[in-house]
Design a protein around this motif. Structure first.
Motif, PDB file in Angstrom:
ATOM      1  N   UNK A  49       0.848  -1.195   0.000  1.00  0.00           N
ATOM      2  CA  UNK A  49       0.000   0.000   0.000  1.00  0.00           C
ATOM      3  C   UNK A  49       0.878   1.237   0.000  1.00  0.00           C
ATOM      4  N   UNK A  50       0.625   2.136  -0.982  1.00  0.00           N
ATOM      5  CA  UNK A  50       1.362   3.403  -1.059  1.00  0.00           C
ATOM      6  C   UNK A  50       0.469   4.467  -1.670  1.00  0.00           C
ATOM      7  N   UNK A  51       0.408   5.604  -1.058  1.00  0.00           N
ATOM      8  CA  UNK A  51      -0.326   6.770  -1.571  1.00  0.00           C
ATOM      9  C   UNK A  51      -1.756   6.423  -1.979  1.00  0.00           C
ATOM     10  N   UNK A  52      -2.441   5.630  -1.203  1.00  0.00           N
ATOM     11  CA  UNK A  52      -3.833   5.292  -1.473  1.00  0.00           C
ATOM     12  C   UNK A  52      -4.037   4.225  -2.540  1.00  0.00           C
ATOM     13  N   UNK A  53      -2.965   3.632  -3.021  1.00  0.00           N
ATOM     14  CA  UNK A  53      -3.054   2.579  -4.038  1.00  0.00           C
ATOM     15  C   UNK A  53      -2.613   1.264  -3.398  1.00  0.00           C
ATOM     16  N   UNK A  54      -3.422   0.216  -3.598  1.00  0.00           N
ATOM     17  CA  UNK A  54      -3.098  -1.108  -3.069  1.00  0.00           C
ATOM     18  C   UNK A  54      -2.756  -2.035  -4.225  1.00  0.00           C
ATOM     19  N   UNK A  55      -1.608  -2.701  -4.112  1.00  0.00           N
ATOM     20  CA  UNK A  55      -1.154  -3.656  -5.126  1.00  0.00           C
ATOM     21  C   UNK A  55      -1.095  -5.051  -4.522  1.00  0.00           C
ATOM     22  N   UNK A  93      -3.221  -7.068  -9.018  1.00  0.00           N
ATOM     23  CA  UNK A  93      -4.531  -6.489  -8.737  1.00  0.00           C
ATOM     24  C   UNK A  93      -4.273  -5.110  -8.141  1.00  0.00           C
ATOM     25  N   UNK A  94      -4.817  -4.078  -8.802  1.00  0.00           N
ATOM     26  CA  UNK A  94      -4.601  -2.694  -8.379  1.00  0.00           C
ATOM     27  C   UNK A  94      -5.928  -2.128  -7.879  1.00  0.00           C
ATOM     28  N   UNK A  95      -5.922  -1.623  -6.651  1.00  0.00           N
ATOM     29  CA  UNK A  95      -7.116  -0.995  -6.072  1.00  0.00           C
ATOM     30  C   UNK A  95      -6.760   0.434  -5.700  1.00  0.00           C
ATOM     31  N   UNK A  96      -7.510   1.369  -6.286  1.00  0.00           N
ATOM     32  CA  UNK A  96      -7.302   2.782  -5.942  1.00  0.00           C
ATOM     33  C   UNK A  96      -8.616   3.528  -6.141  1.00  0.00           C
ATOM     34  N   UNK A  97      -8.897   4.449  -5.230  1.00  0.00           N
ATOM     35  CA  UNK A  97     -10.095   5.281  -5.272  1.00  0.00           C
ATOM     36  C   UNK A  97     -11.369   4.454  -5.418  1.00  0.00           C
ATOM     37  N   UNK A  98     -11.430   3.317  -4.754  1.00  0.00           N
ATOM     38  CA  UNK A  98     -12.620   2.474  -4.772  1.00  0.00           C
ATOM     39  C   UNK A  98     -12.792   1.642  -6.030  1.00  0.00           C
TER      40      UNK A  98
END
Length: 171
Positions: A37-43, A104-109
Motif C-alpha cells: 500500500x502506497x499513496x492510497x493505491x493497493x497492489x 490487482x490494483x485498487x485505488x479510489x474504490x
C-alpha cells in the motif's frame, strides 16, 4: 531387520517433509503475494504456481547360486547350491515453479487486474513464426526457380526440404 525399519522410517520422514514443503507453495499465500500500500493505491501481486511430486520403490527376491553369492562377498565359488538373494530400493523427486501473471490494483474504490506480459515468451513465439514463414517463402522461391508449381506443401515435400540442407552440410 532393525536397520531396514530405521531406513524406511527415515525415507518416510524425508518424503513427508518434501511433500509438505511443496504443498505449502500452492496455498493462497504462495499465489497472492504480500499486499503493498502506497499513496492510497493497493497492489496485490498474483502468481501461477505449478508443482509435482512422484515416488516409487520396489523390492525383489529370488534364487541365486552360491557361486554368485560367494563371489559377491569376495569368497571362493562353490558349484550349484541355490541360495536366496534380493534387494529393495526407492526414490522420489519433484519440483515447483512459480511465475508472476498479474497485479490487482485498487485505488479510489476501483479495482482492476493488470496482466504481467512475459516478453521472453512473446519474442520466442515471434521468432519461431518468423522462421517458419521465411522457410516457407524460401521453399516457394526454390520451387519457382526449378520450374515447378509451388503448390501445397505435402508431408513428403516437407521432409525432402528438411533433408536437403542436412545432406549438403554432411558433404
Amino acid at each position: 531387520m532393525v536397520s531396514e525399519a530405521l531406513r524406511n522410517e527415515a525415507v518416510e520422514r524425508t518424503l513427508n517433509e518434501s511433500l509438505r514443503r511443496m504443498l505449502e507453495s500452492v496455498r493462497p499465500e504462495g499465489i497472492f503475494g504480500a499486499t503493498v500500500e502506497r499513496d492510497g493505491v493497493t497492489l496485490i501481486p498474483c502468481a501461477e504456481v505449478w508443482s509435482s511430486f512422484g515416488v516409487g520403490g520396489g523390492s525383489g527376491f529370488g534364487p541365486a547360486t552360491a557361486n554368485r553369492a560367494r563371489a559377491a562377498e569376495g569368497g571362493e565359488a562353490v558349484s550349484g547350491q541355490p541360495t536366496a538373494s534380493g534387494g529393495s530400493g526407492g526414490g522420489g523427486g519433484g519440483g515447483a515453479r512459480g511465475r508472476p501473471v498479474a497485479v490487482v490494483v485498487t485505488s479510489e474504490g476501483k479495482t482492476r487486474v493488470v496482466p504481467v506480459v512475459d516478453v521472453t515468451k512473446l519474442m520466442v513465439a515471434g521468432m519461431t513464426t518468423l522462421g517458419f514463414v521465411a522457410f516457407m517463402i524460401g521453399q516457394i522461391f526454390v520451387a519457382r526457380s526449378r520450374g515447378r508449381r509451388p503448390g501445397v506443401m505435402t508431408a513428403m515435400r516437407f521432409a525432402r526440404a528438411l533433408r536437403r540442407p542436412l545432406a549438403r552440410s554432411a558433404a
